[in-house]
Motif scaffolding. Structure first.
Motif, PDB file in Angstrom:
ATOM      1  N   LYS A  10       0.826  -1.204   0.000  1.00  0.00           N
ATOM      2  CA  LYS A  10       0.000   0.000   0.000  1.00  0.00           C
ATOM      3  C   LYS A  10       0.863   1.258   0.000  1.00  0.00           C
ATOM      4  O   LYS A  10       0.598   2.205  -0.743  1.00  0.00           O
ATOM      5  CB  LYS A  10      -0.934   0.011   1.213  1.00  0.00           C
ATOM      6  CG  LYS A  10      -2.119  -0.885   1.070  1.00  0.00           C
ATOM      7  CD  LYS A  10      -3.024  -0.773   2.284  1.00  0.00           C
ATOM      8  CE  LYS A  10      -4.193  -1.718   2.194  1.00  0.00           C
ATOM      9  NZ  LYS A  10      -5.051  -1.646   3.378  1.00  0.00           N
ATOM     10  N   SER A  11       1.896   1.261   0.819  1.00  0.00           N
ATOM     11  CA  SER A  11       2.767   2.434   0.855  1.00  0.00           C
ATOM     12  C   SER A  11       3.515   2.587  -0.469  1.00  0.00           C
ATOM     13  O   SER A  11       3.750   3.699  -0.940  1.00  0.00           O
ATOM     14  CB  SER A  11       3.741   2.347   2.024  1.00  0.00           C
ATOM     15  OG  SER A  11       4.572   1.218   1.893  1.00  0.00           O
ATOM     16  N   GLY A  12       3.865   1.480  -1.110  1.00  0.00           N
ATOM     17  CA  GLY A  12       4.509   1.540  -2.420  1.00  0.00           C
ATOM     18  C   GLY A  12       3.584   2.108  -3.479  1.00  0.00           C
ATOM     19  O   GLY A  12       3.999   2.896  -4.329  1.00  0.00           O
ATOM     20  N   LEU A  13       2.314   1.711  -3.434  1.00  0.00           N
ATOM     21  CA  LEU A  13       1.345   2.246  -4.387  1.00  0.00           C
ATOM     22  C   LEU A  13       1.111   3.735  -4.170  1.00  0.00           C
ATOM     23  O   LEU A  13       0.999   4.499  -5.128  1.00  0.00           O
ATOM     24  CB  LEU A  13       0.018   1.485  -4.270  1.00  0.00           C
ATOM     25  CG  LEU A  13       0.004   0.090  -4.865  1.00  0.00           C
ATOM     26  CD1 LEU A  13      -1.307  -0.609  -4.523  1.00  0.00           C
ATOM     27  CD2 LEU A  13       0.194   0.143  -6.365  1.00  0.00           C
ATOM     28  N   VAL A  14       1.037   4.152  -2.923  1.00  0.00           N
ATOM     29  CA  VAL A  14       0.854   5.575  -2.626  1.00  0.00           C
ATOM     30  C   VAL A  14       2.061   6.367  -3.100  1.00  0.00           C
ATOM     31  O   VAL A  14       1.919   7.434  -3.711  1.00  0.00           O
ATOM     32  CB  VAL A  14       0.607   5.777  -1.109  1.00  0.00           C
ATOM     33  CG1 VAL A  14       0.676   7.248  -0.741  1.00  0.00           C
ATOM     34  CG2 VAL A  14      -0.731   5.179  -0.713  1.00  0.00           C
ATOM     35  N   LEU A  15       3.239   5.866  -2.861  1.00  0.00           N
ATOM     36  CA  LEU A  15       4.456   6.542  -3.305  1.00  0.00           C
ATOM     37  C   LEU A  15       4.510   6.625  -4.829  1.00  0.00           C
ATOM     38  O   LEU A  15       4.855   7.669  -5.392  1.00  0.00           O
ATOM     39  CB  LEU A  15       5.680   5.797  -2.762  1.00  0.00           C
ATOM     40  CG  LEU A  15       7.029   6.445  -3.069  1.00  0.00           C
ATOM     41  CD1 LEU A  15       7.132   7.801  -2.389  1.00  0.00           C
ATOM     42  CD2 LEU A  15       8.155   5.541  -2.610  1.00  0.00           C
ATOM     43  N   ALA A  16       4.143   5.537  -5.517  1.00  0.00           N
ATOM     44  CA  ALA A  16       4.135   5.551  -6.976  1.00  0.00           C
ATOM     45  C   ALA A  16       3.120   6.556  -7.500  1.00  0.00           C
ATOM     46  O   ALA A  16       3.383   7.266  -8.481  1.00  0.00           O
ATOM     47  CB  ALA A  16       3.822   4.152  -7.504  1.00  0.00           C
ATOM     48  N   ALA A  17       1.956   6.645  -6.855  1.00  0.00           N
ATOM     49  CA  ALA A  17       0.939   7.603  -7.290  1.00  0.00           C
ATOM     50  C   ALA A  17       1.427   9.034  -7.092  1.00  0.00           C
ATOM     51  O   ALA A  17       1.222   9.896  -7.949  1.00  0.00           O
ATOM     52  CB  ALA A  17      -0.359   7.374  -6.518  1.00  0.00           C
ATOM     53  N   VAL A  19       4.498  10.059  -7.140  1.00  0.00           N
ATOM     54  CA  VAL A  19       5.579  10.339  -8.091  1.00  0.00           C
ATOM     55  C   VAL A  19       5.050  10.435  -9.518  1.00  0.00           C
ATOM     56  O   VAL A  19       5.442  11.320 -10.279  1.00  0.00           O
ATOM     57  CB  VAL A  19       6.670   9.252  -7.973  1.00  0.00           C
ATOM     58  CG1 VAL A  19       7.685   9.370  -9.101  1.00  0.00           C
ATOM     59  CG2 VAL A  19       7.365   9.356  -6.625  1.00  0.00           C
ATOM     60  N   LEU A  20       4.151   9.532  -9.899  1.00  0.00           N
ATOM     61  CA  LEU A  20       3.721   9.449 -11.288  1.00  0.00           C
ATOM     62  C   LEU A  20       2.626  10.442 -11.650  1.00  0.00           C
ATOM     63  O   LEU A  20       2.578  10.910 -12.789  1.00  0.00           O
ATOM     64  CB  LEU A  20       3.226   8.033 -11.605  1.00  0.00           C
ATOM     65  CG  LEU A  20       4.289   6.944 -11.556  1.00  0.00           C
ATOM     66  CD1 LEU A  20       3.652   5.586 -11.800  1.00  0.00           C
ATOM     67  CD2 LEU A  20       5.383   7.202 -12.580  1.00  0.00           C
ATOM     68  N   LEU A  21       1.761  10.776 -10.722  1.00  0.00           N
ATOM     69  CA  LEU A  21       0.631  11.645 -11.051  1.00  0.00           C
ATOM     70  C   LEU A  21       1.061  13.035 -11.515  1.00  0.00           C
ATOM     71  O   LEU A  21       0.586  13.499 -12.549  1.00  0.00           O
ATOM     72  CB  LEU A  21      -0.326  11.732  -9.860  1.00  0.00           C
ATOM     73  CG  LEU A  21      -1.644  12.456 -10.122  1.00  0.00           C
ATOM     74  CD1 LEU A  21      -2.450  11.731 -11.195  1.00  0.00           C
ATOM     75  CD2 LEU A  21      -2.453  12.543  -8.844  1.00  0.00           C
ATOM     76  N   PRO A  22       1.972  13.728 -10.820  1.00  0.00           N
ATOM     77  CA  PRO A  22       2.393  15.037 -11.342  1.00  0.00           C
ATOM     78  C   PRO A  22       3.067  14.931 -12.712  1.00  0.00           C
ATOM     79  O   PRO A  22       2.866  15.791 -13.567  1.00  0.00           O
ATOM     80  CB  PRO A  22       3.387  15.540 -10.292  1.00  0.00           C
ATOM     81  CG  PRO A  22       3.043  14.815  -9.055  1.00  0.00           C
ATOM     82  CD  PRO A  22       2.548  13.473  -9.511  1.00  0.00           C
ATOM     83  N   GLY A  23       3.825  13.878 -12.934  1.00  0.00           N
ATOM     84  CA  GLY A  23       4.448  13.690 -14.238  1.00  0.00           C
ATOM     85  C   GLY A  23       3.413  13.504 -15.330  1.00  0.00           C
ATOM     86  O   GLY A  23       3.552  14.032 -16.430  1.00  0.00           O
ATOM     87  N   ALA A  24       2.356  12.757 -15.022  1.00  0.00           N
ATOM     88  CA  ALA A  24       1.297  12.550 -16.004  1.00  0.00           C
ATOM     89  C   ALA A  24       0.526  13.841 -16.251  1.00  0.00           C
ATOM     90  O   ALA A  24       0.161  14.158 -17.387  1.00  0.00           O
ATOM     91  CB  ALA A  24       0.343  11.454 -15.521  1.00  0.00           C
ATOM     92  N   LEU A  25       0.282  14.606 -15.182  1.00  0.00           N
ATOM     93  CA  LEU A  25      -0.455  15.861 -15.346  1.00  0.00           C
ATOM     94  C   LEU A  25       0.348  16.888 -16.143  1.00  0.00           C
ATOM     95  O   LEU A  25      -0.220  17.707 -16.848  1.00  0.00           O
ATOM     96  CB  LEU A  25      -0.820  16.440 -13.970  1.00  0.00           C
ATOM     97  CG  LEU A  25      -1.879  15.657 -13.202  1.00  0.00           C
ATOM     98  CD1 LEU A  25      -2.042  16.231 -11.804  1.00  0.00           C
ATOM     99  CD2 LEU A  25      -3.209  15.688 -13.931  1.00  0.00           C
TER     100      LEU A  25
END
Length: 50
Positions: A10-17, A19-25
């Protein structure tokens, strides 16, 4: 043991989100703009020639 693994995942998924969400936006509008710019670039040359 499985609770620790679940917490880690869960913490890995939160960390990935995070990191990846601003890059995608940021990346999605740039990619759209680049694709849109390439499509609209040939149009003025066709209008100028005819």
């Amino acid at each position: 043991m499985s609770t620790l693994l679940r917490t880690f995942l869960k913490s890995g998924l939160v960390l990935a989100a995070i990191v990846l969400l601003p890059g995608a936006l940021i990346g999605a509008p740039i990619l759209w703009w680049l694709g849109h710019r390439r499509k609209t670039q040939p149009q003025p040359t066709w209008k100028a020639c005819s």
